[in-house]
Scaffold this motif. Structure first.
Motif, PDB file in Angstrom:
ATOM      1  N   ASP A 170      71.540   7.378  26.575  1.00 35.58           N
ATOM      2  CA  ASP A 170      72.026   7.206  25.283  1.00 35.58           C
ATOM      3  C   ASP A 170      73.155   7.882  24.787  1.00 35.58           C
ATOM      4  OD1 ASP A 170      71.018   9.946  24.925  1.00 35.58           O
ATOM      5  OD2 ASP A 170      69.908   9.826  23.690  1.00 35.58           O
ATOM      6  N   TRP A 171      73.760   8.270  25.917  1.00 34.68           N
ATOM      7  CA  TRP A 171      75.169   9.187  25.794  1.00 34.68           C
ATOM      8  C   TRP A 171      76.276   8.725  24.977  1.00 34.68           C
ATOM      9  CZ3 TRP A 171      80.003   8.218  28.309  1.00 34.68           C
ATOM     10  CH2 TRP A 171      79.806   7.318  29.513  1.00 34.68           C
ATOM     11  N   ILE A 172      76.303   7.301  24.814  1.00 35.80           N
ATOM     12  CA  ILE A 172      77.501   6.610  24.100  1.00 35.80           C
ATOM     13  C   ILE A 172      77.165   5.869  22.612  1.00 35.80           C
ATOM     14  CG2 ILE A 172      79.081   6.354  25.938  1.00 35.80           C
ATOM     15  CD1 ILE A 172      77.994   3.314  25.939  1.00 35.80           C
ATOM     16  N   VAL A 173      75.663   6.447  22.251  1.00 35.34           N
ATOM     17  CA  VAL A 173      75.067   5.714  21.194  1.00 35.34           C
ATOM     18  C   VAL A 173      75.699   6.065  19.973  1.00 35.34           C
ATOM     19  CG1 VAL A 173      73.310   7.548  20.492  1.00 35.34           C
ATOM     20  CG2 VAL A 173      72.656   5.321  20.074  1.00 35.34           C
ATOM     21  N   ASP A 174      76.426   7.060  19.631  1.00 31.47           N
ATOM     22  CA  ASP A 174      77.437   7.580  18.609  1.00 31.47           C
ATOM     23  C   ASP A 174      78.653   6.742  18.548  1.00 31.47           C
ATOM     24  OD1 ASP A 174      79.129   8.657  16.602  1.00 31.47           O
ATOM     25  OD2 ASP A 174      78.953  10.620  17.473  1.00 31.47           O
ATOM     26  N   PRO A 175      78.909   5.825  17.666  1.00 31.50           N
ATOM     27  CA  PRO A 175      79.958   4.890  17.750  1.00 31.50           C
ATOM     28  C   PRO A 175      81.373   5.878  17.750  1.00 31.50           C
ATOM     29  CG  PRO A 175      79.010   4.927  15.508  1.00 31.50           C
ATOM     30  CD  PRO A 175      78.050   5.625  16.183  1.00 31.50           C
ATOM     31  N   GLN A 176      81.230   7.293  17.441  1.00 39.03           N
ATOM     32  CA  GLN A 176      82.592   7.863  17.445  1.00 39.03           C
ATOM     33  C   GLN A 176      82.691   8.572  18.867  1.00 39.03           C
ATOM     34  OE1 GLN A 176      84.933   8.128  15.205  1.00 39.03           O
ATOM     35  NE2 GLN A 176      83.623   6.342  14.217  1.00 39.03           N
ATOM     36  N   PHE A 177      81.891   8.211  19.764  1.00 42.02           N
ATOM     37  CA  PHE A 177      82.248   8.920  21.155  1.00 42.02           C
ATOM     38  C   PHE A 177      83.319   8.313  21.762  1.00 42.02           C
ATOM     39  CE2 PHE A 177      81.800   9.029  25.817  1.00 42.02           C
ATOM     40  CZ  PHE A 177      81.326  10.400  26.029  1.00 42.02           C
ATOM     41  N   PRO A 178      84.213   8.861  22.354  1.00 37.50           N
ATOM     42  CA  PRO A 178      85.636   8.285  22.781  1.00 37.50           C
ATOM     43  C   PRO A 178      85.528   7.241  23.908  1.00 37.50           C
ATOM     44  CG  PRO A 178      85.641  10.934  22.650  1.00 37.50           C
ATOM     45  CD  PRO A 178      84.082  10.254  22.550  1.00 37.50           C
ATOM     46  N   THR A 221      77.623  -5.667  23.985  1.00 44.50           N
ATOM     47  CA  THR A 221      78.438  -4.459  23.639  1.00 44.50           C
ATOM     48  C   THR A 221      78.260  -4.229  22.360  1.00 44.50           C
ATOM     49  OG1 THR A 221      80.088  -5.065  25.325  1.00 44.50           O
ATOM     50  CG2 THR A 221      80.967  -3.605  23.703  1.00 44.50           C
ATOM     51  N   PHE A 222      77.608  -3.250  22.067  1.00 41.40           N
ATOM     52  CA  PHE A 222      77.278  -3.032  20.735  1.00 41.40           C
ATOM     53  C   PHE A 222      78.429  -2.507  19.836  1.00 41.40           C
ATOM     54  CE2 PHE A 222      73.228  -2.521  23.048  1.00 41.40           C
ATOM     55  CZ  PHE A 222      72.486  -3.629  22.606  1.00 41.40           C
ATOM     56  N   VAL A 223      79.052  -1.413  20.517  1.00 42.49           N
ATOM     57  CA  VAL A 223      80.206  -1.018  19.752  1.00 42.49           C
ATOM     58  C   VAL A 223      81.580  -1.395  20.357  1.00 42.49           C
ATOM     59  CG1 VAL A 223      81.428   1.364  19.011  1.00 42.49           C
ATOM     60  CG2 VAL A 223      78.975   1.097  18.870  1.00 42.49           C
ATOM     61  N   LYS A 224      82.299  -2.148  19.733  1.00 41.18           N
ATOM     62  CA  LYS A 224      83.400  -2.838  20.366  1.00 41.18           C
ATOM     63  C   LYS A 224      84.748  -2.278  20.418  1.00 41.18           C
ATOM     64  CE  LYS A 224      81.151  -7.249  19.954  1.00 41.18           C
ATOM     65  NZ  LYS A 224      79.800  -6.883  19.499  1.00 41.18           N
ATOM     66  N   THR A 238      85.905  14.458  24.231  1.00 43.65           N
ATOM     67  CA  THR A 238      86.625  14.796  22.912  1.00 43.65           C
ATOM     68  C   THR A 238      87.531  13.856  22.270  1.00 43.65           C
ATOM     69  OG1 THR A 238      88.185  16.236  23.734  1.00 43.65           O
ATOM     70  CG2 THR A 238      86.068  17.396  23.305  1.00 43.65           C
ATOM     71  N   VAL A 239      87.637  13.851  21.015  1.00 46.16           N
ATOM     72  CA  VAL A 239      88.557  12.761  20.298  1.00 46.16           C
ATOM     73  C   VAL A 239      89.554  13.877  19.632  1.00 46.16           C
ATOM     74  CG1 VAL A 239      89.110  11.500  18.455  1.00 46.16           C
ATOM     75  CG2 VAL A 239      87.012  11.313  19.573  1.00 46.16           C
ATOM     76  N   ASP A 240      90.924  13.530  19.886  1.00 45.74           N
ATOM     77  CA  ASP A 240      92.016  14.462  19.502  1.00 45.74           C
ATOM     78  C   ASP A 240      91.827  14.686  17.891  1.00 45.74           C
ATOM     79  OD1 ASP A 240      94.092  16.103  19.577  1.00 45.74           O
ATOM     80  OD2 ASP A 240      95.650  14.410  19.902  1.00 45.74           O
ATOM     81  N   GLY A 241      91.726  15.946  17.221  1.00 44.41           N
ATOM     82  CA  GLY A 241      91.733  16.303  16.186  1.00 44.41           C
ATOM     83  C   GLY A 241      90.658  15.583  15.166  1.00 44.41           C
ATOM     84  N   ALA A 242      89.577  14.926  15.714  1.00 44.37           N
ATOM     85  CA  ALA A 242      88.626  14.257  14.863  1.00 44.37           C
ATOM     86  C   ALA A 242      87.779  15.201  14.379  1.00 44.37           C
ATOM     87  CB  ALA A 242      87.995  13.368  15.991  1.00 44.37           C
ATOM     88  N   ALA A 243      87.474  14.983  13.069  1.00 46.63           N
ATOM     89  CA  ALA A 243      86.318  15.850  12.532  1.00 46.63           C
ATOM     90  C   ALA A 243      84.811  15.040  12.633  1.00 46.63           C
ATOM     91  CB  ALA A 243      86.759  16.043  11.131  1.00 46.63           C
ATOM     92  N   ALA A 244      83.880  15.539  11.911  1.00 49.81           N
ATOM     93  CA  ALA A 244      82.451  15.099  11.994  1.00 49.81           C
ATOM     94  C   ALA A 244      82.565  13.764  11.530  1.00 49.81           C
ATOM     95  CB  ALA A 244      81.592  15.945  11.597  1.00 49.81           C
ATOM     96  N   ASP A 245      83.578  13.391  10.401  1.00 47.51           N
ATOM     97  CA  ASP A 245      83.151  12.077   9.754  1.00 47.51           C
ATOM     98  C   ASP A 245      84.286  11.071  10.749  1.00 47.51           C
ATOM     99  OD1 ASP A 245      86.025  12.944   9.237  1.00 47.51           O
ATOM    100  OD2 ASP A 245      85.662  12.801   7.231  1.00 47.51           O
ATOM    101  N   GLY A 246      84.721  11.670  11.674  1.00 48.14           N
ATOM    102  CA  GLY A 246      85.536  10.356  12.407  1.00 48.14           C
ATOM    103  C   GLY A 246      87.009  10.541  11.900  1.00 48.14           C
ATOM    104  N   ASN A 247      87.481  11.368  10.978  1.00 49.28           N
ATOM    105  CA  ASN A 247      88.719  11.205  10.603  1.00 49.28           C
ATOM    106  C   ASN A 247      89.500  12.689  11.448  1.00 49.28           C
ATOM    107  OD1 ASN A 247      88.935   9.469   8.709  1.00 49.28           O
ATOM    108  ND2 ASN A 247      87.677  10.884   7.249  1.00 49.28           N
ATOM    109  N   GLY A 248      90.700  12.559  11.525  1.00 51.56           N
ATOM    110  CA  GLY A 248      91.669  13.518  12.233  1.00 51.56           C
ATOM    111  C   GLY A 248      91.793  14.798  11.197  1.00 51.56           C
ATOM    112  N   GLY A 257      90.593   2.125  20.491  1.00 53.18           N
ATOM    113  CA  GLY A 257      90.847   1.224  21.770  1.00 53.18           C
ATOM    114  C   GLY A 257      89.667   0.383  21.774  1.00 53.18           C
ATOM    115  N   ALA A 258      89.796  -0.938  22.474  1.00 55.28           N
ATOM    116  CA  ALA A 258      88.707  -1.890  22.595  1.00 55.28           C
ATOM    117  C   ALA A 258      87.654  -1.477  23.893  1.00 55.28           C
ATOM    118  CB  ALA A 258      89.206  -3.130  22.855  1.00 55.28           C
ATOM    119  N   VAL A 259      86.495  -1.706  23.429  1.00 54.32           N
ATOM    120  CA  VAL A 259      85.633  -1.482  24.779  1.00 54.32           C
ATOM    121  C   VAL A 259      85.416  -2.689  25.380  1.00 54.32           C
ATOM    122  CG1 VAL A 259      82.924  -1.084  25.301  1.00 54.32           C
ATOM    123  CG2 VAL A 259      84.241   0.366  23.396  1.00 54.32           C
ATOM    124  N   THR A 260      85.844  -2.546  26.668  1.00 54.65           N
ATOM    125  CA  THR A 260      85.654  -3.807  27.450  1.00 54.65           C
ATOM    126  C   THR A 260      84.650  -3.933  28.518  1.00 54.65           C
ATOM    127  OG1 THR A 260      87.457  -2.868  28.753  1.00 54.65           O
ATOM    128  CG2 THR A 260      88.305  -4.264  27.200  1.00 54.65           C
TER     129      THR A 260
END
Length: 412
Positions: A170-178, A221-224, A238-248, A257-260
């Motif tokens: 389940d390590w990519i279940v969070d849509p904000q995972f990079p 592919t659930f999160v595209k 990690t995401v560059d400068g990202a906060a918990a809400d997904g904003n930098g 980028g697209a999940v392929t």
């Protein structure tokens, strides 16, 4: 411990998750097993000079380099251990075989059938010159899995009818995972299918001694689209400068980028002899961290393995009197069990990392004694052909898709 003066000098390419696991195995194998040759951790390779220098010191390698071609060209390297993403497996392994180096290559063997076929053909050619190669499906080396294969081979299950295999994470279940490399087809070849599905494909073919001959599949592919990573290591990023809400930090959303690749793959299959099989590989099974389970049903019994209970097998013996039948728990820690005589007294458990030590032991023994190790690159190609058939079936609306035998494709 062996008193042999012979050394196999190992050069490893890659130092992240699999590189660390392989390094632990190379550090340990001489200290545990009596081998016909000693493995020496001679050289580690990575693209970042600072990081590979740190890895060499931390993981126990004699020296380091940033050029895998330099590693292969050196006269003081006997074995090349490939622990890189799949997009570089073929180039590195083919060059190493051509240079007369023995090769251990992580799974899946390659990103495409054409690459895997070229690698298998080169490995077959190299065998004639005494150059050995192996694909790193480490779960074959779990003692309980080897015991499972032994029960099937000894006929304890009778006629095999069903194979049931799942591998859930389940390590990519969070849509904000990079968007790490494992989510990009050009680097990984496929997603859950090749990353973890390859394991259960190989494991079930190994345990039953039967080949998957055809499949009908669906993938999803659930999160595209995902944020671009600032850095990653193993299965973390990690995401560059990202906060918990997904904003930098500046209030703007990070670049994406697209999940392929696929997030999940499910397929039914036939194995040789008409065995009916089901497979599921997902990295979106919320709550499941590394849940690999295989169950084999036969006319005389059932055996099941669960990676999260790595030292155990469930075994049902239908030949016993009805009043005594029921699933029994076999604790695979006795000295008579595969690999276990080298470790601890009965009942003292081993873990995930031991499978890599057993893999290193089997590879060193094979190379030192002039025997072709297993799984071979041809075995790796066989898994690749199944992965390809699953992908094609899913693209064609789950149409039944035959899987050609690997040996036939190498001969062709």
């Amino acid at each position: 411990m062996s008193t042999t003066d012979r050394e196999l000098r190992v050069g490893m390419v890659g130092y992240a998750f699999m590189g660390a696991a392989h390094s632990q195995a190379w550090r340990t194998v001489n200290r545990v097993f009596d081998l016909p040759a000693r493995a020496r951790m001679s050289l580690i390779c990575g693209r970042d000079a600072g990081k590979v220098a740190d890895a060499a010191d931390r993981l126990g390698w004699d020296a380091h380099t940033t050029d895998w071609r330099d590693l292969i060209a050196r006269d003081d390297i006997d074995v090349v251990d490939v622990c890189t993403p799949g997009d570089s497996h073929a180039e590195i392994a083919l060059a190493a075989l051509a240079a007369g180096k023995h090769v251990l290559c992580e799974k899946p063997l390659a990103n495409t059938v054409s690459e895997a076929r070229a690698m298998a053909a080169a490995a077959v050619t190299a065998q004639a010159a005494g150059v050995r190669s192996m694909c790193g499906f480490n779960y074959r080396r779990v003692p309980a899995v080897a015991m499972m294969r032994q029960l099937v081979a000894d006929g304890r299950l009778g006629v095999i009818r069903h194979v049931r295999a799942t591998y859930l994470q389940d390590w990519i279940v969070d849509p904000q995972f990079p968007l790490v490399w494992r989510l990009q087809r050009d680097k990984a070849g496929s997603g859950a299918l090749g990353d973890i599905g390859a394991h259960i494909i190989d494991l079930t073919q190994y345990v039953t001694g039967r080949r998957i001959t055809g499949v009908s599949a669906v993938t999803e592919t659930f999160v595209k689209e995902r944020p671009l990573p600032a850095g990653s290591s193993g299965l973390a990023a990690t995401v560059d400068g990202a906060a918990a809400d997904g904003n930098g930090a500046d209030g703007h959303r990070p670049a994406t980028g697209a999940v392929t690749v696929d997030d999940a793959a499910v397929f039914v299959a036939r194995l040789d002899g008409g065995v009916l099989a089901t497979y599921e590989a997902s990295r979106f099974a919320t709550g499941r961290k590394n849940a690999l389970r295989v169950e084999i049903n036969g006319s005389l019994g059932t055996v099941a393995f669960d990676l999260e209970r790595l030292n155990e097998l469930e075994f049902y013996d239908a030949t016993r009197p009805a009043a005594e039948q029921g699933f029994s728990r076999i604790l695979v820690t006795e000295g008579e069990h595969p690999y276990m005589s080298a470790w601890w007294p009965p009942g003292h458990l081993i873990g995930y990392e031991h499978s890599f030590t057993h893999q290193a032991r089997d590879f060193v023994e094979a190379v030192a004694t002039g025997v072709d190790p297993a799984p071979s690159f041809v075995d790796g190609l066989q898994v690749q052909l199944v992965l390809d058939a699953v992908t094609r079936s899913a693209e064609l609306g789950s149409s039944w898709t035959e899987v050609e035998p690997a040996l036939a494709t190498v001969a062709a």
